[in-house]
Design a protein around this motif. Structure first.
Motif, PDB file in Angstrom:
ATOM      1  N   TYR A 142       0.790  -1.100  -0.040  1.00 27.70           N
ATOM      2  CA  TYR A 142      -0.052   0.039   0.007  1.00 27.70           C
ATOM      3  C   TYR A 142       1.055   1.177   0.021  1.00 27.70           C
ATOM      4  O   TYR A 142       1.650   1.466   0.980  1.00 27.70           O
ATOM      5  N   SER A 143       0.500   1.977  -1.096  1.00 29.62           N
ATOM      6  CA  SER A 143       1.770   3.145  -0.987  1.00 29.62           C
ATOM      7  C   SER A 143       0.773   4.691  -1.429  1.00 29.62           C
ATOM      8  O   SER A 143       1.576   5.539  -1.743  1.00 29.62           O
ATOM      9  N   VAL A 144      -0.391   4.567  -1.207  1.00 29.39           N
ATOM     10  CA  VAL A 144      -1.206   5.776  -1.297  1.00 29.39           C
ATOM     11  C   VAL A 144      -0.827   7.069  -0.602  1.00 29.39           C
ATOM     12  O   VAL A 144      -0.529   8.166  -1.074  1.00 29.39           O
ATOM     13  N   PRO A 145      -0.245   6.942   0.780  1.00 30.77           N
ATOM     14  CA  PRO A 145       0.205   8.159   1.468  1.00 30.77           C
ATOM     15  C   PRO A 145       1.177   8.574   0.643  1.00 30.77           C
ATOM     16  O   PRO A 145       1.204   9.969   0.620  1.00 30.77           O
ATOM     17  N   GLN A 146       2.304   8.044   0.394  1.00 30.04           N
ATOM     18  CA  GLN A 146       3.310   8.205  -0.162  1.00 30.04           C
ATOM     19  C   GLN A 146       3.239   9.298  -1.655  1.00 30.04           C
ATOM     20  O   GLN A 146       3.738  10.163  -1.860  1.00 30.04           O
ATOM     21  N   LYS A 147       2.272   8.484  -2.170  1.00 26.27           N
ATOM     22  CA  LYS A 147       1.984   9.116  -3.620  1.00 26.27           C
ATOM     23  C   LYS A 147       1.129  10.249  -3.517  1.00 26.27           C
ATOM     24  O   LYS A 147       1.343  11.288  -4.156  1.00 26.27           O
ATOM     25  N   LEU A 148       0.258  10.281  -2.665  1.00 28.20           N
ATOM     26  CA  LEU A 148      -0.558  11.431  -2.473  1.00 28.20           C
ATOM     27  C   LEU A 148       0.386  12.765  -1.842  1.00 28.20           C
ATOM     28  O   LEU A 148       0.179  14.045  -2.100  1.00 28.20           O
ATOM     29  N   ALA A 149       1.157  12.354  -0.929  1.00 29.75           N
ATOM     30  CA  ALA A 149       2.136  13.429  -0.318  1.00 29.75           C
ATOM     31  C   ALA A 149       2.999  13.704  -1.370  1.00 29.75           C
ATOM     32  O   ALA A 149       3.352  15.053  -1.357  1.00 29.75           O
ATOM     33  N   ALA A 150       3.549  13.004  -2.280  1.00 29.01           N
ATOM     34  CA  ALA A 150       4.248  13.586  -3.623  1.00 29.01           C
ATOM     35  C   ALA A 150       3.352  14.582  -4.399  1.00 29.01           C
ATOM     36  O   ALA A 150       4.153  15.701  -4.580  1.00 29.01           O
ATOM     37  N   LEU A 151       2.264  14.448  -4.634  1.00 27.94           N
ATOM     38  CA  LEU A 151       1.521  15.386  -5.185  1.00 27.94           C
ATOM     39  C   LEU A 151       1.295  16.576  -4.277  1.00 27.94           C
ATOM     40  O   LEU A 151       1.348  17.782  -4.936  1.00 27.94           O
ATOM     41  N   GLY A 195      -7.562   7.255   9.800  1.00 30.71           N
ATOM     42  CA  GLY A 195      -7.233   6.063  10.135  1.00 30.71           C
ATOM     43  C   GLY A 195      -5.983   5.854  11.296  1.00 30.71           C
ATOM     44  O   GLY A 195      -6.151   6.638  12.230  1.00 30.71           O
ATOM     45  N   THR A 196      -5.027   5.222  11.169  1.00 29.57           N
ATOM     46  CA  THR A 196      -4.100   4.891  12.175  1.00 29.57           C
ATOM     47  C   THR A 196      -2.899   6.115  11.879  1.00 29.57           C
ATOM     48  O   THR A 196      -1.914   5.915  12.345  1.00 29.57           O
ATOM     49  N   GLY A 197      -3.281   6.790  11.087  1.00 27.41           N
ATOM     50  CA  GLY A 197      -2.232   8.064  10.644  1.00 27.41           C
ATOM     51  C   GLY A 197      -1.146   7.850   9.871  1.00 27.41           C
ATOM     52  O   GLY A 197      -0.073   8.432  10.163  1.00 27.41           O
ATOM     53  N   LEU A 198      -1.372   6.997   8.741  1.00 23.38           N
ATOM     54  CA  LEU A 198      -0.234   6.823   7.618  1.00 23.38           C
ATOM     55  C   LEU A 198       0.060   8.092   6.814  1.00 23.38           C
ATOM     56  O   LEU A 198       1.170   8.184   6.466  1.00 23.38           O
ATOM     57  N   LEU A 199      -0.916   8.823   6.648  1.00 23.02           N
ATOM     58  CA  LEU A 199      -0.615  10.134   5.645  1.00 23.02           C
ATOM     59  C   LEU A 199      -0.019  11.318   6.541  1.00 23.02           C
ATOM     60  O   LEU A 199       0.880  11.797   6.104  1.00 23.02           O
ATOM     61  N   GLY A 200      -0.404  11.450   7.792  1.00 24.85           N
ATOM     62  CA  GLY A 200       0.299  12.311   8.893  1.00 24.85           C
ATOM     63  C   GLY A 200       1.659  12.632   8.622  1.00 24.85           C
ATOM     64  O   GLY A 200       1.939  13.753   8.293  1.00 24.85           O
ATOM     65  N   PRO A 201       2.461  11.684   8.859  1.00 16.96           N
ATOM     66  CA  PRO A 201       4.081  11.865   9.094  1.00 16.96           C
ATOM     67  C   PRO A 201       4.477  12.256   7.489  1.00 16.96           C
ATOM     68  O   PRO A 201       5.273  13.020   7.413  1.00 16.96           O
ATOM     69  N   GLU A 202       3.775  11.750   6.465  1.00 18.68           N
ATOM     70  CA  GLU A 202       4.004  12.090   5.046  1.00 18.68           C
ATOM     71  C   GLU A 202       3.689  13.675   4.701  1.00 18.68           C
ATOM     72  O   GLU A 202       4.518  14.476   3.962  1.00 18.68           O
ATOM     73  N   ILE A 203       2.767  14.227   5.366  1.00 19.84           N
ATOM     74  CA  ILE A 203       2.407  15.690   5.127  1.00 19.84           C
ATOM     75  C   ILE A 203       2.663  16.709   6.061  1.00 19.84           C
ATOM     76  O   ILE A 203       2.435  17.961   5.977  1.00 19.84           O
ATOM     77  N   ARG A 204       3.223  16.081   7.380  1.00 17.28           N
ATOM     78  CA  ARG A 204       3.439  16.906   8.533  1.00 17.28           C
ATOM     79  C   ARG A 204       4.201  18.212   8.231  1.00 17.28           C
ATOM     80  O   ARG A 204       3.851  19.175   8.578  1.00 17.28           O
ATOM     81  N   ALA A 205       5.196  17.857   7.513  1.00 21.38           N
ATOM     82  CA  ALA A 205       6.335  19.026   6.975  1.00 21.38           C
ATOM     83  C   ALA A 205       5.763  20.134   6.203  1.00 21.38           C
ATOM     84  O   ALA A 205       6.218  21.260   6.204  1.00 21.38           O
ATOM     85  N   TYR A 206       4.527  19.875   5.673  1.00 21.88           N
ATOM     86  CA  TYR A 206       3.954  21.046   4.817  1.00 21.88           C
ATOM     87  C   TYR A 206       2.855  21.614   5.432  1.00 21.88           C
ATOM     88  O   TYR A 206       2.364  22.690   4.875  1.00 21.88           O
ATOM     89  N   ALA A 207       2.408  21.265   6.717  1.00 20.43           N
ATOM     90  CA  ALA A 207       1.424  21.890   7.289  1.00 20.43           C
ATOM     91  C   ALA A 207       1.662  22.633   8.582  1.00 20.43           C
ATOM     92  O   ALA A 207       2.620  21.838   9.425  1.00 20.43           O
ATOM     93  N   GLY A 208       1.369  23.756   8.973  1.00 18.24           N
ATOM     94  CA  GLY A 208       1.544  24.407  10.241  1.00 18.24           C
ATOM     95  C   GLY A 208       0.802  23.652  11.497  1.00 18.24           C
ATOM     96  O   GLY A 208       1.312  23.496  12.491  1.00 18.24           O
TER      97      GLY A 208
END
Length: 317
Positions: A135-144, A161-174
């Motif tokens: 499963y790679s949607v978080p990484q692919k969405l974060a790349a977009l 969910g369990t927060g798989l996307l959070g770490p991938e986009i944290r750097a881009y959000a205040g």
């Protein structure tokens, strides 16, 4: 869901019948089914249900054994019985019926079914999804999201969910907020200490009742995300109404769907997840004032040995 069928996941938490002998027969039936003997399993479940005829979970199990044994008509009868005993439909019997007898596909599954599904799955969700199903949607969405070059003041992760996307986009959000229907999933997301705010929300409801607006004003987010969420919702009108209320002018919306191919709607797949057409998504985006910036067609996970086709979108208001 995913590599396991939804029915298999549900069975792991199905409640006791309250009768020791019935439970013993049901346990043995499960062993027979897992050993490749669904006919014998169904026979034993029938005996268990003679002792406990009001056991909704037992009827669901009987239905799945009959279905695996190729006895579609009697499986339908057992799914109907499940639904009669469980009007909240926590087992998703209405979805199974839609696939088996061609009855009307529900616009969306029962919220209690989705909540129970993910509560049951929370403990092993990441292992199953990431390690086994590629499963790679978080990484692919974060790349977009990264490719926009933007820094967002507030990102809202719907169905976190369990927060798989959070770490991938944290750097881009205040600030980063996460919302999910499952309390057990939210607890897992909380352990990551990535989100500034986590709360329970139901994306199948109108914005007022969804829970997303309890702690903040309308149009507060300049990034909204939904990674691998919309396939559990079917009709996306309510979700897009929530996004419409959440998103500020100029906001980005990054999300994924399972690809239904040609056409302009959505359909229920044998996995009990919904697939959506690109045309359907584009029409909803237009109505909410979003212009699609980029789409990526990609494999979003494996289901058994088969790749599941999906579409990733980033749209701007």
């Amino acid at each position: 869901m995913h590599r396991h069928s939804t029915g298999q996941i549900m069975q792991q938490s199905q409640l006791s019948s309250g009768d020791v002998i019935a439970d013993r027969r049901a346990d043995y039936a499960k062993m027979l089914d897992e050993g490749g003997e669904p006919d014998a399993a169904a026979e034993l479940m029938e005996q268990a249900l003679e002792l406990t005829p009001g056991w909704a979970a037992g009827w669901y199990r009987l239905a799945t054994y009959r279905e695996r044994a190729g006895k579609v008509e009697s499986a339908i009868e057992a799914f109907l019985k499940t639904l009669t005993l469980d009007p909240e439909d926590i087992f998703g019997a209405s979805l199974k019926l839609a696939l088996l007898d061609g009855s009307n596909t529900p616009d969306r599954p029962a919220s209690r079914y989705v909540e129970r599904l993910f509560d049951d799955y929370a403990a092993r969700f990441e292992t199953s999804l990431v390690e086994r199903l590629d499963y790679s949607v978080p990484q692919k969405l974060a790349a977009l999201v990264a490719a926009t070059g933007r820094k967002y003041s507030l990102a809202v992760d719907l169905g976190c969910g369990t927060g798989l996307l959070g770490p991938e986009i944290r750097a881009y959000a205040g600030r980063l907020e996460g919302y999910d229907l499952s309390q057990k999933m939210l607890a897992k997301a909380g352990e990551k200490t990535i989100y500034d705010h986590l709360a329970r929300a139901d994306l199948s409801l109108a914005p007022e009742g969804s829970g997303v607006f309890a702690d903040g004003a309308d149009h507060r987010a300049d990034l909204v995300t939904a990674a691998d969420v919309l396939m559990y919702l079917g009709d996306l009108e309510s979700t897009f109404a929530i996004v419409d209320r959440l998103a500020s002018s100029g906001a980005d919306f990054a999300f994924s769907v399972e690809d239904a191919g040609e056409g302009d709607g959505f359909h229920l797949a044998p996995s009990l997840r919904y697939a959506h057409t690109e045309a359907y998504v584009r029409s909803l985006c237009r109505r909410c004032g979003f212009e699609i910036v980029e789409t990526v067609k990609t494999t979003i996970r494996m289901d058994g040995a088969k790749p599941v086709a999906g579409i990733l979108f980033i749209a701007r208001r």
